[in-house]
Design a protein around this motif. Sequence first.
Motif, PDB file in Angstrom:
ATOM      1  N   LYS A  40       0.821  -1.208   0.000  1.00 28.68           N
ATOM      2  CA  LYS A  40       0.000   0.000   0.000  1.00 28.68           C
ATOM      3  C   LYS A  40       0.862   1.269   0.000  1.00 28.68           C
ATOM      4  O   LYS A  40       0.667   2.163  -0.814  1.00 28.68           O
ATOM      5  N   SER A  41       1.818   1.326   0.926  1.00 31.59           N
ATOM      6  CA  SER A  41       2.676   2.519   0.994  1.00 31.59           C
ATOM      7  C   SER A  41       3.513   2.659  -0.262  1.00 31.59           C
ATOM      8  O   SER A  41       3.700   3.767  -0.777  1.00 31.59           O
ATOM      9  N   THR A  42       4.014   1.554  -0.744  1.00 34.84           N
ATOM     10  CA  THR A  42       4.847   1.595  -1.956  1.00 34.84           C
ATOM     11  C   THR A  42       4.043   2.157  -3.124  1.00 34.84           C
ATOM     12  O   THR A  42       4.563   2.960  -3.906  1.00 34.84           O
ATOM     13  N   PHE A 160      -2.869   9.956   1.372  1.00 36.22           N
ATOM     14  CA  PHE A 160      -2.778   9.833   2.827  1.00 36.22           C
ATOM     15  C   PHE A 160      -2.309   8.420   3.184  1.00 36.22           C
ATOM     16  O   PHE A 160      -2.969   7.449   2.832  1.00 36.22           O
ATOM     17  N   ASP A 161      -1.199   8.314   3.872  1.00 37.26           N
ATOM     18  CA  ASP A 161      -0.712   6.984   4.257  1.00 37.26           C
ATOM     19  C   ASP A 161      -0.806   6.780   5.772  1.00 37.26           C
ATOM     20  O   ASP A 161       0.064   7.218   6.516  1.00 37.26           O
ATOM     21  N   GLU A 162      -1.849   6.118   6.188  1.00 39.11           N
ATOM     22  CA  GLU A 162      -2.067   5.796   7.613  1.00 39.11           C
ATOM     23  C   GLU A 162      -1.835   6.999   8.515  1.00 39.11           C
ATOM     24  O   GLU A 162      -1.105   6.925   9.507  1.00 39.11           O
ATOM     25  N   VAL A 163      -2.494   8.097   8.178  1.00 38.32           N
ATOM     26  CA  VAL A 163      -2.229   9.350   8.883  1.00 38.32           C
ATOM     27  C   VAL A 163      -2.735   9.340  10.329  1.00 38.32           C
ATOM     28  O   VAL A 163      -2.366  10.208  11.103  1.00 38.32           O
TER      29      VAL A 163
HETATM   30 MG    MG Z   1       2.484   1.099   4.750  1.00 34.87          MG
END
Ligand code: MG
Length: 240
Positions: A40-42, A160-163
Amino acid sequence: VLQFDDIDKYFGETHVLKDITLNIDTSEVCVIVGPSGSGKSTLLRCANRLEEIQNGEIRLDGQSISAVDADVNRLRQRIGMVFQSFNLFPHKTALENVTLAPRKVKNLPDKEATQRAENLLDEVGLLEQSSSYPNQLSGGQKQRVAIARALAMEPKIMLFDEVTSALDPELVGEVLGVMRDLAGDGMTMMVVTHEMGFAREVGDRVVLMADGRIVESASPTSFFENPSTTRGKQFLSKLL
Ligand code: MG
Ligand code: ATP
């Protein structure tokens, strides 16, 4: 607005994004969910070209982000990103954090940059904290400043990454509230989150990733009530 076309991403030998094709439409809120390590982050980092891809293409409004000769700085101005860790400048006030990039990168005059920043801080409910330094703010407040800072560049899309993952539970709501307002204003958003309430209520689409692939992409209603894949069912069964 944002198109991922058949992309592959490797870290060395490890194939972490496999054949990802995804189109994010104007004003769409696309929520990405999936187990740890699924990519997901990638995926978000590739969209901002913090990571290079090996196959395929990523485009913003038709313009390639992934081409070798892409103007990365210009593209990044149009893609706002907020991470789990706030990354505010510690020796600058909330207001200065928000005005910095528009002044430096867009050469916005001080007065205009300040006006814009005050409007944004007001929108995220922090006008009174304008002159506070990050260490004088709560985690939720810091994250809201980080969102205002990203918005100050007037991006076409926000990532937004796991903000909310690093926040105390009682602070999560205020940040999700800001994101909900932003979605209501028509911002195009890609949101990686574990907050399934948000996914369900604010998302236009839920994308489930597993092992570097998109395994399910559906409206929140059909994803949560009637997942079409075994992976989807497994994912949901682990939530409770
Ligand atoms: Mg991640
Ligand atoms: P999480 O929910 O834990 O944040 P994620 O879905 O965001 O997970 P990624 O961080 O995108 O997952 O990682 C996907 C895969 O890529 C994992 O196997 C991870 O170990 C690997 N990976 C991520 N960053 C790097 C890196 N810089 N170098 C090598 N491998 C990496």
